[in-house]
Structure formats: C-alpha cells, structure tokens
Design a protein around this motif. Structure first.
Motif, short mmCIF file in Angstrom:
data_model
loop_
_atom_site.label_atom_id
_atom_site.label_comp_id
_atom_site.label_asym_id
_atom_site.label_seq_id
_atom_site.Cartn_x
_atom_site.Cartn_y
_atom_site.Cartn_z
N LYS A 55 135.02 -8.82 41.66
CA LYS A 55 136.16 -8.00 41.27
C LYS A 55 135.69 -6.71 40.59
N SER A 56 134.69 -6.84 39.68
CA SER A 56 134.19 -5.64 38.98
C SER A 56 133.54 -4.68 39.96
N LEU A 57 132.81 -5.21 40.97
CA LEU A 57 132.20 -4.34 41.97
C LEU A 57 133.26 -3.62 42.79
N GLU A 58 134.34 -4.30 43.09
CA GLU A 58 135.42 -3.65 43.82
C GLU A 58 136.02 -2.50 43.02
N LEU A 59 136.18 -2.73 41.70
CA LEU A 59 136.73 -1.66 40.85
C LEU A 59 135.78 -0.46 40.80
N GLU A 60 134.50 -0.74 40.66
CA GLU A 60 133.52 0.35 40.63
C GLU A 60 133.53 1.11 41.95
N ASN A 61 133.63 0.38 43.05
CA ASN A 61 133.66 1.03 44.36
C ASN A 61 134.87 1.95 44.48
N GLN A 62 136.01 1.49 44.01
CA GLN A 62 137.21 2.33 44.05
C GLN A 62 137.04 3.59 43.20
N THR A 63 136.43 3.41 42.00
CA THR A 63 136.20 4.58 41.12
C THR A 63 135.29 5.59 41.78
N LEU A 64 134.19 5.11 42.43
CA LEU A 64 133.27 6.02 43.09
C LEU A 64 133.96 6.76 44.24
N HIS A 65 134.81 6.08 44.94
CA HIS A 65 135.55 6.74 46.01
C HIS A 65 136.39 7.88 45.47
N LYS A 66 137.04 7.64 44.32
CA LYS A 66 137.86 8.70 43.72
C LYS A 66 137.00 9.90 43.31
N VAL A 67 135.82 9.61 42.71
CA VAL A 67 134.94 10.70 42.28
C VAL A 67 134.48 11.52 43.47
N VAL A 68 134.10 10.84 44.55
CA VAL A 68 133.65 11.55 45.75
C VAL A 68 134.76 12.43 46.31
N GLU A 69 135.98 11.92 46.33
CA GLU A 69 137.11 12.70 46.83
C GLU A 69 137.33 13.95 45.98
N ASN A 70 137.24 13.77 44.64
CA ASN A 70 137.41 14.93 43.75
C ASN A 70 136.33 15.99 43.99
N MET A 71 135.08 15.52 44.18
CA MET A 71 133.99 16.47 44.42
C MET A 71 134.17 17.19 45.75
N ARG A 72 134.66 16.49 46.75
CA ARG A 72 134.91 17.15 48.03
C ARG A 72 135.98 18.23 47.89
N ALA A 73 137.03 17.90 47.14
CA ALA A 73 138.10 18.89 46.95
C ALA A 73 137.58 20.12 46.21
N ALA A 74 136.77 19.90 45.15
CA ALA A 74 136.22 21.03 44.40
C ALA A 74 135.29 21.86 45.26
N LEU A 75 134.48 21.20 46.11
CA LEU A 75 133.57 21.93 46.99
C LEU A 75 134.33 22.78 48.00
N GLN A 76 135.40 22.25 48.49
CA GLN A 76 136.21 23.03 49.43
C GLN A 76 136.81 24.26 48.76
N LYS A 77 137.29 24.09 47.52
CA LYS A 77 137.83 25.24 46.79
C LYS A 77 136.75 26.31 46.57
N LEU A 78 135.55 25.84 46.20
CA LEU A 78 134.46 26.77 45.95
C LEU A 78 134.06 27.53 47.21
N GLU A 79 134.02 26.82 48.31
CA GLU A 79 133.68 27.49 49.57
C GLU A 79 134.72 28.54 49.94
N SER A 80 135.98 28.22 49.71
CA SER A 80 137.03 29.20 50.02
C SER A 80 136.93 30.44 49.14
N ARG A 81 136.60 30.23 47.86
CA ARG A 81 136.46 31.39 46.95
C ARG A 81 135.28 32.26 47.34
N VAL A 82 134.16 31.62 47.72
CA VAL A 82 132.99 32.40 48.14
C VAL A 82 133.31 33.21 49.38
#
Length: 244
Positions: A55-82
């Motif tokens: 159960k704890s591993l599943e929670l960690e996996n979900q958290t990592l997925h959220k972090v990766v999604e946030n980083m992808r969104a930030a990277l897309q914003k940065l690319e658009s600004r550049v």
C-alpha cells in the motif's frame, strides 16, 4: 454369563479421548500455543506487513506520478516562453536599425557645422616663446640641484691601520727607525701612537698606528715607502686593519 454382562463387569475406559483432549488443552494453556499455531500466527503477521508495504509503495508511486506531471507542465511553459523570447528580438531589431541613422544625422550635422570655428582657434605651429621659457626653467632647476649637491659634504671613507715594522737585528737604532717611518708623508695619511714590542733574542719591533683615507692611501703604498729604508727596516706587516 452373557457377553454384555462380561463387558459390564470389565473396567474399560470408553471416553479416554475426551480426557486426552482435556489434558492437551491444559498443557497448551500452561506452556503457550503449540509450534504449529506459532507458525500460523507468524505467517499471518508477515502477510499483514507485506500488504502494508504494498500500500505504501502504491502511494509513493502515485506521488511520483504527480511530480512528473507537474515537471512536464513546467517544462512546457518554459519552452513556450523561450520560443516567444526568440521571436521577439528578431521583430524588434528591425525598427531600431531603421531609426538609428535618423538619430545619428543631427550629430553629424553638428560636427560638420561646428568644425569651422574650432579650426580657427587651433594654432598648428605653436609659439617659440613657450619652448624657450620651459627650457630656461628646466636649466635653472638643474643648476640649483647641482649647486646644492656641491655644497653637501661628502662622506670620506677612512681606515685605522696598525703596522709591525721589524729591524734587522738587536743593534738597529729603533729611534732612528721610527723617525724614518714617520718621515713618510702623503695626502690622506696621519701617523699616530707607537711602541716597541719584544720579539725575541733581544730584538724589538716597532708597532705604529696610522689613519688613512681609503681613496688616497693603501697598505701597499705604505709598505713600499717604509721598506725603502733598507738600512733599518727588514719587513713591514699589517697587524690590524679597521674601518672607521
């Protein structure tokens, strides 16, 4: 006697398994659960721990997925600004380049318009009077420095020399020998005190002190002048030499 009667009279323990079961439970209560029960309980605890870890591993996996999604969104914003910044200078550079000559033109006109007045004020040939005045001041300063340097007393290097003048034998007149030595006179030489020092076998040597200027008098000249009195002097040695 019939068979039933024989069985009734015999002392047979028909419900022995009940007593055995009761005895087993008694000893289990005293000594704790049996090995099989312990193993079953340990297996149950291990299963529970495994489930909690999953159960704890599943929670960690979900958290990592959220972090990766946030980083992808930030990277897309940065690319658009550049991309926007790369487009902006190219479009803005053209008006600036066009406006530059317009701004530079008045300055060029001012330079061309004011050049005639400046040329009138410049003296290209200069004045000979200024050069002569500067040369005169320079010469006066050199003369003043030379005069000041000439008045300053120079330091004269001097030395104190102690000479040992040895006669030929004990019959040599030591007073006459000293007169001969002191008769040596030259610029920068000043004779001092003297005394007779026994050498051996009745022979005495003349030990005389003198002060000399290093630039004018040297030990070689003194020895050469004193040894000219061959009738009295056998040799001349420098016993001591000290700078003053």
């Amino acid at each position: 006697m019939s068979g039933l009667q024989c069985l009734a009279t015999e002392n047979i323990w028909f419900d022995k398994h009940r007593y055995d079961e009761a005895e087993k439970r008694f000893y289990e209560g005293v000594n704790g659960p049996s090995t099989q029960q312990q193993q079953s309980s340990s297996h149950a605890g291990g299963d529970q721990e495994l489930v909690s870890r999953m159960k704890s591993l599943e929670l960690e996996n979900q958290t990592l997925h959220k972090v990766v999604e946030n980083m992808r969104a930030a990277l897309q914003k940065l690319e658009s600004r550049v991309a926007m910044l790369e487009k902006t200078p190219a479009s803005a550079a053209v008006p600036c380049a066009k406006a530059a000559p317009v701004q530079a033109a008045p300055a060029k006109q001012m330079e061309n318009g004011g050049g005639d007045d400046d040329d009138d004020d410049i003296d290209l040939f200069g004045s000979d009077d200024e050069d002569e005045e500067a040369e005169r001041l320079k010469q006066e300063r050199i003369d003043a420095y030379s005069a000041k340097k000439a008045k300053k007393p120079t330091l004269i290097a001097k030395s104190s020399i102690l000479l040992d003048v040895k006669p030929w034998d004990d019959e040599t007149d030591m007073a006459q020998l000293e007169e001969c030595v002191r008769s040596v006179q030259m610029d920068g030489l000043l004779w001092g005190a003297s005394k007779l020092v026994p050498v051996g076998y009745g022979i005495k040597k003349l030990q005389i002190n003198c002060v000399v200027e290093d630039d004018k008098v040297g030990t070689d000249i003194l020895e050469e002048e004193i040894t000219k009195f061959e009738d009295f002097v056998q040799s001349v040695d420098v016993a001591a030499f000290n700078k003053i």
